[in-house]
Scaffold this active site. Sequence first.
Site, PDB file in Angstrom:
ATOM      1  N   LYS A  48       0.584  -1.211   0.004  1.00  0.00           N
ATOM      2  CA  LYS A  48      -0.325  -0.592  -0.300  1.00  0.00           C
ATOM      3  C   LYS A  48       0.653   1.609   0.230  1.00  0.00           C
ATOM      4  O   LYS A  48       2.140   0.836   0.460  1.00  0.00           O
ATOM      5  CB  LYS A  48      -1.167   0.221   1.620  1.00  0.00           C
ATOM      6  N   ARG A 147     -10.780  -0.610  14.526  1.00  0.00           N
ATOM      7  CA  ARG A 147     -10.400   0.673  13.470  1.00  0.00           C
ATOM      8  C   ARG A 147     -11.459   0.104  12.022  1.00  0.00           C
ATOM      9  O   ARG A 147     -12.206   1.157  11.339  1.00  0.00           O
ATOM     10  CB  ARG A 147      -9.230   0.159  12.798  1.00  0.00           C
ATOM     11  N   TYR A 275      13.158  30.652   9.086  1.00  0.00           N
ATOM     12  CA  TYR A 275      11.857  31.262   9.498  1.00  0.00           C
ATOM     13  C   TYR A 275      12.630  31.373  10.970  1.00  0.00           C
ATOM     14  O   TYR A 275      12.913  30.747  11.472  1.00  0.00           O
ATOM     15  CB  TYR A 275      11.047  30.358   8.647  1.00  0.00           C
ATOM     16  N   MET A 323      10.499  24.671   3.190  1.00  0.00           N
ATOM     17  CA  MET A 323       9.735  23.948   2.143  1.00  0.00           C
ATOM     18  C   MET A 323      10.664  22.745   1.206  1.00  0.00           C
ATOM     19  O   MET A 323      10.486  21.572   1.052  1.00  0.00           O
ATOM     20  CB  MET A 323       8.763  24.223   1.779  1.00  0.00           C
TER      21      MET A 323
HETATM   22  C1  PLP Z   1      -0.135  -1.121   7.053  1.00  0.00           C
HETATM   23  C2  PLP Z   1      -1.064  -2.890   7.161  1.00  0.00           C
HETATM   24  C3  PLP Z   1       0.124  -3.956   7.592  1.00  0.00           C
HETATM   25  C4  PLP Z   1       0.700  -4.202   7.669  1.00  0.00           C
HETATM   26  O1  PLP Z   1       1.806  -3.515   8.442  1.00  0.00           O
HETATM   27  P1  PLP Z   1       3.352  -3.391   8.896  1.00  0.00           P
HETATM   28  O2  PLP Z   1       3.578  -2.345  10.823  1.00  0.00           O
HETATM   29  O3  PLP Z   1       3.948  -2.263   7.470  1.00  0.00           O
HETATM   30  O4  PLP Z   1       4.523  -4.413   8.754  1.00  0.00           O
HETATM   31  C5  PLP Z   1      -1.012  -5.059   7.843  1.00  0.00           C
HETATM   32  N1  PLP Z   1      -1.969  -5.350   7.822  1.00  0.00           N
HETATM   33  C6  PLP Z   1      -3.153  -4.630   8.022  1.00  0.00           C
HETATM   34  C7  PLP Z   1      -4.371  -4.621   7.583  1.00  0.00           C
HETATM   35  C8  PLP Z   1      -1.933  -2.735   7.840  1.00  0.00           C
HETATM   36  O5  PLP Z   1      -3.310  -1.739   7.490  1.00  0.00           O
END
Ligand code: PLP
Length: 385
Positions: A48, A147, A275, A323
């Site tokens: 992801k 979640r 800044y 930036m």
């Molecule tokens: C992002 C995510 C992972 C991977 O987690 P890591 O800590 O990066 O290994 C696994 N499962 C779900 C549901 C996630 O959102």
Amino acid sequence: MAFPPHPNEESSPTPSAGLLEIDLAAIRANYRLLQARLGQTQCAGVVKADAYGLGASRVAPELHAEGCRHFFVAHFDEALALRPVLPDDSTLYVLNGLTRDAVGACAQAAVVPVLNSADHLAAWRAEAARLGRILPAVVQIDTGMSRLGLAPAEVRTLAQNARAFEGLDILFVMSHLACADEPARAANAEQLANFRAGHDVLASHSAFARARRCLANSSGIFLGQDYHFDMARPGAALYGINPLPGRPNPMRPVVRLHARVIQTRAIPRGVHVGYGYTFEAPAPVRVATLSVGYADGWLRSLGGRGTVYLDGHRLPILGRVSMDSISVDISSLPEGAVGTDARVELIGDHQSVDQVADAAGTIGYEILTSLGHRYRRIYSGEARA
Ligand SMILES: *Cc1c(COP(=O)(O)O)cnc(C)c1O
């Protein structure tokens, strides 16, 4: 204007924020290490957020070359983008589940949604009925983090409804650990027990005849075999982030990041930098301005706290992060040693992603996913170069 050559000069300085080097061989080695630890358990790959900022279209085929066949993304669009770069024997899963406008496209693309709610379930069931096909899915149950996923009461209700999963082939029951990076937390064992219990309630349902179990993220793999089940879902550890905070990192580093010196100057005592004038020179200071800023993921919280390295010398960041630039103290280096275009290490041999994250008051995940697209990227170590 011609710049004088300098011993530290990059052979071909590029007009970018810097150089981001991504070691694909290290990602593959990390996958092998996790798979070895998991034994018979399948090791999936979480890709992801563009493989945590490192480039999912480059990373996913490397994982496939090591035997990875299960790939997790957050959004359907991410899955669609990856479909063409992965062989047909790969399965893509969407962690955030279904959105109403993507239900048809998801089925068409043979992408597997993670069904997180009764609404997701109803939409996917309706699509299966409309197509007159059995559709694959993952069902997520909430085991404590509140979640995503079905709540325990929903799990019980749905399990008693013979038609709740009609037309669906549930590949996995999954959940997610909230505290896996803190092995001493009681929450881990609690979530484990909730996961087993939730799965057992669902297992009696005919749609779950083939369903396997999937719980652990990177750190969860290191909580021990009880947490492994049939498949694990590591992300961070593949990319070199330490899954064992506070203990030695078993993973190979994946990322090197360099920026360039764009200007140097000497300032007398009492003069300010950056800044807000937050840094005031307590004595004469020599300052180098570097080509990276918060728009490049060099987080603003590193102002006055972070460091960079040049030829192994530690150079503290002076004042606020801008930036597109930061200023660092080069007084510890011999006068004239740092020229324009000198390469400065931000992440590499002297400073890991996790150390940068510590200085910024965050986690390695946020550093990697913030790096952005202004660096020149160099990939090395492809499986089929
Ligand atoms: C992002 C995510 C992972 C991977 O987690 P890591 O800590 O990066 O290994 C696994 N499962 C779900 C549901 C996630 O959102």
